[in-house]
Motif scaffolding. Sequence first.
Motif, mmCIF file in Angstrom:
data_model
loop_
_atom_site.group_PDB
_atom_site.id
_atom_site.type_symbol
_atom_site.label_atom_id
_atom_site.label_comp_id
_atom_site.label_asym_id
_atom_site.label_seq_id
_atom_site.Cartn_x
_atom_site.Cartn_y
_atom_site.Cartn_z
ATOM 1 N N LEU A 442 42.032 33.721 48.364
ATOM 2 C CA LEU A 442 40.733 33.827 47.706
ATOM 3 C C LEU A 442 40.633 35.203 47.046
ATOM 4 C CD1 LEU A 442 37.988 32.378 47.268
ATOM 5 C CD2 LEU A 442 37.135 33.661 49.243
ATOM 6 N N TYR A 443 40.333 35.180 45.735
ATOM 7 C CA TYR A 443 40.189 36.400 44.960
ATOM 8 C C TYR A 443 38.773 36.506 44.399
ATOM 9 C CZ TYR A 443 45.246 37.398 44.613
ATOM 10 O OH TYR A 443 46.561 37.710 44.878
ATOM 11 N N GLU A 444 38.341 37.741 44.183
ATOM 12 C CA GLU A 444 37.151 37.995 43.390
ATOM 13 C C GLU A 444 37.608 38.359 41.978
ATOM 14 O OE1 GLU A 444 33.604 41.321 42.953
ATOM 15 O OE2 GLU A 444 34.272 40.772 44.988
ATOM 16 N N TYR A 445 37.050 37.650 40.997
ATOM 17 C CA TYR A 445 37.398 37.873 39.589
ATOM 18 C C TYR A 445 36.193 38.465 38.863
ATOM 19 C CZ TYR A 445 41.835 35.258 39.212
ATOM 20 O OH TYR A 445 43.145 34.837 39.314
ATOM 21 N N ARG A 446 36.466 39.310 37.901
ATOM 22 C CA ARG A 446 35.437 39.757 36.965
ATOM 23 C C ARG A 446 36.072 39.941 35.597
ATOM 24 N NH1 ARG A 446 36.364 44.863 35.438
ATOM 25 N NH2 ARG A 446 37.307 46.341 36.918
ATOM 26 N N PHE A 447 35.300 39.775 34.553
ATOM 27 C CA PHE A 447 35.806 40.064 33.219
ATOM 28 C C PHE A 447 36.106 41.560 33.109
ATOM 29 C CE2 PHE A 447 33.739 36.182 31.165
ATOM 30 C CZ PHE A 447 34.972 35.587 30.861
ATOM 31 N N THR A 448 37.185 41.885 32.442
ATOM 32 C CA THR A 448 37.510 43.284 32.199
ATOM 33 C C THR A 448 36.501 43.911 31.239
ATOM 34 O OG1 THR A 448 38.998 42.576 30.422
ATOM 35 C CG2 THR A 448 39.984 43.000 32.582
ATOM 36 N N THR A 449 36.476 45.209 31.238
ATOM 37 C CA THR A 449 35.687 45.922 30.240
ATOM 38 C C THR A 449 36.456 45.946 28.925
ATOM 39 O OG1 THR A 449 36.687 48.052 30.800
ATOM 40 C CG2 THR A 449 34.724 47.391 32.045
ATOM 41 N N GLY A 450 35.808 46.378 27.862
ATOM 42 C CA GLY A 450 36.499 46.483 26.590
ATOM 43 C C GLY A 450 37.688 47.418 26.667
ATOM 44 N N LYS A 451 37.540 48.520 27.381
ATOM 45 C CA LYS A 451 38.631 49.493 27.524
ATOM 46 C C LYS A 451 39.795 48.880 28.290
ATOM 47 C CE LYS A 451 39.583 54.185 29.201
ATOM 48 N NZ LYS A 451 38.996 55.386 29.870
ATOM 49 N N GLU A 452 39.472 48.122 29.359
ATOM 50 C CA GLU A 452 40.532 47.478 30.141
ATOM 51 C C GLU A 452 41.240 46.402 29.337
ATOM 52 O OE1 GLU A 452 38.836 47.801 34.721
ATOM 53 O OE2 GLU A 452 38.019 46.274 33.372
ATOM 54 N N LEU A 453 40.480 45.665 28.543
ATOM 55 C CA LEU A 453 41.087 44.611 27.723
ATOM 56 C C LEU A 453 42.105 45.205 26.753
ATOM 57 C CD1 LEU A 453 41.260 41.687 26.719
ATOM 58 C CD2 LEU A 453 39.295 42.159 25.242
ATOM 59 N N LEU A 454 41.748 46.299 26.101
ATOM 60 C CA LEU A 454 42.646 46.917 25.138
ATOM 61 C C LEU A 454 43.822 47.613 25.822
ATOM 62 C CD1 LEU A 454 40.032 48.445 22.657
ATOM 63 C CD2 LEU A 454 41.455 46.427 22.302
ATOM 64 N N GLY A 455 43.548 48.255 26.949
ATOM 65 C CA GLY A 455 44.603 49.004 27.618
ATOM 66 C C GLY A 455 45.540 48.149 28.447
ATOM 67 N N ASP A 456 44.986 47.206 29.207
ATOM 68 C CA ASP A 456 45.796 46.391 30.122
ATOM 69 C C ASP A 456 46.186 45.041 29.546
ATOM 70 O OD1 ASP A 456 45.352 48.466 31.879
ATOM 71 O OD2 ASP A 456 43.686 47.454 32.894
ATOM 72 N N ARG A 457 45.609 44.690 28.399
ATOM 73 C CA ARG A 457 45.834 43.364 27.793
ATOM 74 C C ARG A 457 45.507 42.256 28.789
ATOM 75 N NH1 ARG A 457 46.113 46.395 24.046
ATOM 76 N NH2 ARG A 457 47.605 46.362 22.326
ATOM 77 N N ALA A 458 44.412 42.445 29.509
ATOM 78 C CA ALA A 458 43.998 41.466 30.522
ATOM 79 C C ALA A 458 42.537 41.110 30.309
ATOM 80 C CB ALA A 458 44.193 42.033 31.924
ATOM 81 N N TRP A 459 42.227 39.809 30.429
ATOM 82 C CA TRP A 459 40.847 39.323 30.284
ATOM 83 C C TRP A 459 40.093 39.395 31.594
ATOM 84 C CZ3 TRP A 459 39.168 38.337 25.435
ATOM 85 C CH2 TRP A 459 40.146 38.173 24.445
ATOM 86 N N TRP A 460 40.850 39.385 32.702
ATOM 87 C CA TRP A 460 40.241 39.385 34.021
ATOM 88 C C TRP A 460 40.798 40.533 34.848
ATOM 89 C CZ3 TRP A 460 36.357 35.996 34.875
ATOM 90 C CH2 TRP A 460 36.317 34.819 34.108
ATOM 91 N N HIS A 461 39.993 41.017 35.761
ATOM 92 C CA HIS A 461 40.443 41.896 36.828
ATOM 93 C C HIS A 461 40.173 41.150 38.134
ATOM 94 C CE1 HIS A 461 41.118 45.558 39.178
ATOM 95 N NE2 HIS A 461 40.072 45.196 39.894
ATOM 96 N N ARG A 462 41.140 41.158 39.042
ATOM 97 C CA ARG A 462 40.934 40.431 40.289
ATOM 98 C C ARG A 462 41.302 41.290 41.487
ATOM 99 N NH1 ARG A 462 45.599 35.652 40.182
ATOM 100 N NH2 ARG A 462 47.405 36.955 40.684
ATOM 101 N N GLU A 463 40.588 41.038 42.585
ATOM 102 C CA GLU A 463 40.841 41.723 43.843
ATOM 103 C C GLU A 463 40.948 40.688 44.955
ATOM 104 O OE1 GLU A 463 38.020 44.737 44.743
ATOM 105 O OE2 GLU A 463 38.284 45.803 42.830
#
Length: 482
Positions: A442-463
């Motif tokens: 089980l993960y917690e997902y959230r949309f990335t920020t604009g900075k994370e999207l550009l830097g990490d090329r990821a739409w989601w961040h998960r923990e």
Amino acid sequence: MDWLAATESWWGRFALTRGIAAIYLVAFLCAALQFRGLLGSNGMTPIPKFLARSSFRAKPSIFHWHYTDRFFAAVCWAGAAVSAALVLGLGDAVPLWAAMLLWFGLWVAYLSIVNVGQCWYSFGWESLLLEAGFLAVFLGNDETAPPLLVLLLARWLLFRLEFGAGLIKIRGDRCWRDLTCLYYHHETQPMPGPLSWFFHRLPKPLHRVEVLGNHITQLIVPFGLFAPQPVAGIAATIMIVTQLWLVASGNFAWLNWLTIVLACSVLDDTMFAAVLGVTTPADAPTSVPTWFGVLVLGFTALVLVLSWRPALNLFSPHQRMNSTFDPLHLVNAYGAFGSVGKTRYEVVIEGTADTVISPHTEWREYGFKGKPGDPARMPRQWAPYHLRLDWLMWFAALSSSYARPWIGQLLKGLLSNNRDIVKLLGHNPFPDQPPTHVRALLYEYRFTTGKELLGDRAWWHRELIGDYLPPVDADRVRRFVS
């Protein structure tokens, strides 16, 4: 019976019949392409087992009389073929009585599927399609003028759909009342689409405007459907624009599209002429055959009687959402998102080829077609197509009780590389040899920020939150599902 003729609604009837047929086509294709893994004899919740513990009276279905996977597939593909033919105009090429039989046959076929579909077919848009599909039986074809009463019943359906959704929100989550629900909804909705990240990142004041506009559209505008033209048409146009906004912001199967189709039936020929440049055919009938009119009157009386409980439900403090009051799904209660989750959870399923589980075990992730998984993958557009397993995985993340009837069979299918179950997924990391163990996290997902999207090329961040289901092998999962 000239008084039954709505001569100004020729194109409204056209849009309604062609639209319902198109949605039927999508629904039958969904059933044909997914049922074996979900409901087939070797699926997660097999229809034969369900039929053994249910009755025809409680769940009317032709499959009570005969069921095999091949017969179910034949019904699905036949339904898809007839639906496609009706989209192309078959209903206007045959006599009126034959067109009515074609529509009735589609309704019987899809009712039969829904009533054995169990948890996979527990969505409000199944009842919505069945109710609209039964209306289509009495809409007529080019041999008769559009029947006024049936078009009014379509407006009554649209009213209940929108007004019910508005009431369930106001009565439900506080965030609908303080206009903050869309701070979260675009991120936590069941299956975000390719534009959902951008909708989520809109300024919060605009989110509040979105919610306020939704309340106006669902709680005030529906009453305009029963006003004279052009007020009714304007009300329907507002609903169409709102639904297109929802189409762009997420994946809700055919709910939004069927709502749009119903709203199009409210527009009169003057509006169609102004927007599309089409005019009523010069030879269009201006009356309704007597025998057909009698059937329309009988059908109208039936719907009015069956509307009593859904109407009471609208004004009940214990309003039911997406409920049917009869096994035929003729007149239903609707509503959506009475509560909005503030945090998104996802169940991620992994497998390994290791025979012994250790801290060094290499786990490989299964990918789903629509639901979030790989954080780098942009959400896909699937609606109006309905990915049933992906939707149930969203519910499973909210509570394990939603997954109890089928999660064991899903894991069992992955451990044996069951072809029909694996086909429901987007990526199988074990294409040649099934895994020795599978587990669910089980993960917690959230949309990335604009900075994370550009830097990490990821739409989601998960923990990672923790285990959803511990590792199991074929023997253990067999005991789990027995």
